[in-house]
Design a protein around this motif. Structure first.
Motif, short mmCIF file in Angstrom:
data_model
loop_
_atom_site.label_atom_id
_atom_site.label_comp_id
_atom_site.label_asym_id
_atom_site.label_seq_id
_atom_site.Cartn_x
_atom_site.Cartn_y
_atom_site.Cartn_z
N ALA A 157 42.20 51.43 43.75
CA ALA A 157 41.92 50.10 43.22
C ALA A 157 41.75 50.17 41.70
CB ALA A 157 40.67 49.54 43.88
N PHE A 181 46.84 46.40 44.17
CA PHE A 181 46.29 47.69 43.80
C PHE A 181 47.31 48.81 43.96
CE2 PHE A 181 41.79 46.05 44.91
CZ PHE A 181 41.58 45.64 43.60
N ARG A 220 38.37 51.31 46.56
CA ARG A 220 38.02 50.07 47.25
C ARG A 220 36.87 50.32 48.22
NH1 ARG A 220 43.65 49.38 48.70
NH2 ARG A 220 43.05 49.22 50.89
#
Length: 403
Positions: free
Chosen positions: A300, A277, A260
């Motif tokens: 993620a 996630f 991320r």
């Protein structure tokens, strides 16, 4: 002999193991001169691709010299310099004959429905001992080995074992056409070759998306436009640069270990999806062994897929070469369907994709060695893995010298 051996998540060692021997008439033994570390290898150590068997030798990229051949190997003989394809194929089954060599019906010991068989992977792919070793047994040698011309060095050839062909295959999956605007998600070494491949296949513009400045600088050197996802939200940035239309095609060169954004406008959206996630990460990596900054699974897993579907134009095309394990089930299928997208994905058919690229390298049109940033002896492989895993600045592609 010495080899890099997987003993568990977060546990790889340089071991002394038995030398390989001919087990089938279709085998060959190759003395390795060059191997390499790939991001795919990290999935096995981070735990984002499960099913590894303890004691498996890692690695699926290598160049070497044939030392012994089985009785059914009629194309090679001891002394031949060869490139080892990352994926194994028999050359005779239905899929091999139509060029789909990554889905050979007989190479995988688990049977014709098991899918791709590649070196150094988990149980569903064989397992077959990998190429980060001094010697290797190569099953189905006639189709898995490619002879090397004298004017292609080992250093150039190592990137033809997997990286360059996979990137080229990704551009083919994305259906790159003359004049297309293409987004490449991930500017690691596969992403860099995907940029080069997209341009060579006719793209008019290529936009590279990554979060590491050093990688984006290399992409700039290839004349790609660049987006730092820690400074800009990549989807709005892509839409703005395409007059709101989106790109014609996207190549996902990221895969399951996506990270991320840690800063910038895209951070908020990533944080809002943290729960989703986290659930995905638990699904794909049920067992991990994080050690400080090492062996940390991506936080993620479906992020690249989401960005890809959102950034591509209606009726556009998505080629996925980033690795996703069988346990991964998240994909924004509703948005993709509503945009009439064409989605193609899979493992590279190395035996059919690689030979034309070898010709390109042999004629000097492409110098793949420019993207080798580290050269380490096999004896330093574990330390090199650790640096590469931490995404240290400048660690794009590590070549391992053997012997």
């Amino acid at each position: 002999m010495k080899a890099v051996v997987w003993h568990g998540e977060g546990d790889i060692r340089l071991d002394t193991v038995d030398d390989p021997t001919i087990q089938q008439p279709t085998d060959a033994i190759v003395q390795i001169t060059r191997s390499a570390i790939c991001g795919t290898d990290l999935h096995f150590i981070r735990g984002t691709m499960s099913g590894m068997a303890e004691g498996t030798i890692l690695g699926h990229e290598a160049v070497g010299v044939v030392t012994e051949v089985g009785s059914a190997v009629r194309r090679f003989s001891p002394g031949d310099r060869v490139l080892i394809c990352s994926t194994m194929s028999c050359g005779a089954c239905r899929n091999c004959r139509r060029g789909l060599t990554a889905q050979c019906d007989v190479a995988n010991p688990n049977g014709p429905l098991a899918g791709t068989c590649f070196f150094g992977g988990p149980q569903p792919t064989g397992p077959v001992d990998g190429l980060q070793a001094e010697y290797v047994r190569v099953p189905w040698a006639v189709n898995t080995l490619i002879p090397l011309p004298e004017n292609v060095s080992d250093d150039a050839a190592i990137l033809l074992s997997d990286i360059f062909p996979t990137a080229w295959f990704g551009a083919e999956l994305a259906g790159v056409n003359r004049g297309d605007t293409v987004a490449v998600l991930g500017a690691g070494v596969v992403g860099q070759f995907a940029i080069a491949s997209a341009f060579r296949q006719g793209a008019g513009r290529v936009i590279a998306v990554d979060g590491l400045r050093s990688r984006l600088d290399i992409a700039l050197g290839q004349h790609a436009e660049v987006i730092d996802f820690n400074a800009e939200d990549p989807v709005p940035a892509i839409l703005e640069s395409t007059q709101g239309i989106g790109v014609d095609a996207v190549i996902d060169a990221v895969g399951v270990d996506a990270q991320r954004p840690w800063a910038g406008p895209a951070k908020r959206a990533g944080d809002e999806q943290a729960e989703q996630f986290d659930a995905e990460r638990s699904q794909v990596a049920p067992q991990t062994n994080v050690q400080g900054e090492n062996w940390v699974p991506g936080n993620a897993p479906s992020q690249a897929l989401q960005w890809a579907v959102s950034a591509v134009a209606k009726g556009g095309r998505l080629g996925v070469i980033g690795v996703y394990p069988p346990a991964m089930t998240s994909f924004p299928i509703g948005e993709a369907m509503n945009k009439n997208l064409i989605v193609k994905l899979g493992n590279c058919n190395h035996h059919t994709v690689t030979p034309p690229l070898l010709d390109i390298v042999a004629t000097g049109l492409v110098d793949p060695t420019a993207l080798i940033t580290q050269q380490e002896p096999l004896t330093s492989a574990v330390e090199a893995y650790e640096s590469f895993d931490r995404r240290e600045e400048g660690w794009l592609k590590t070549e391992l010298t053997v012997g």
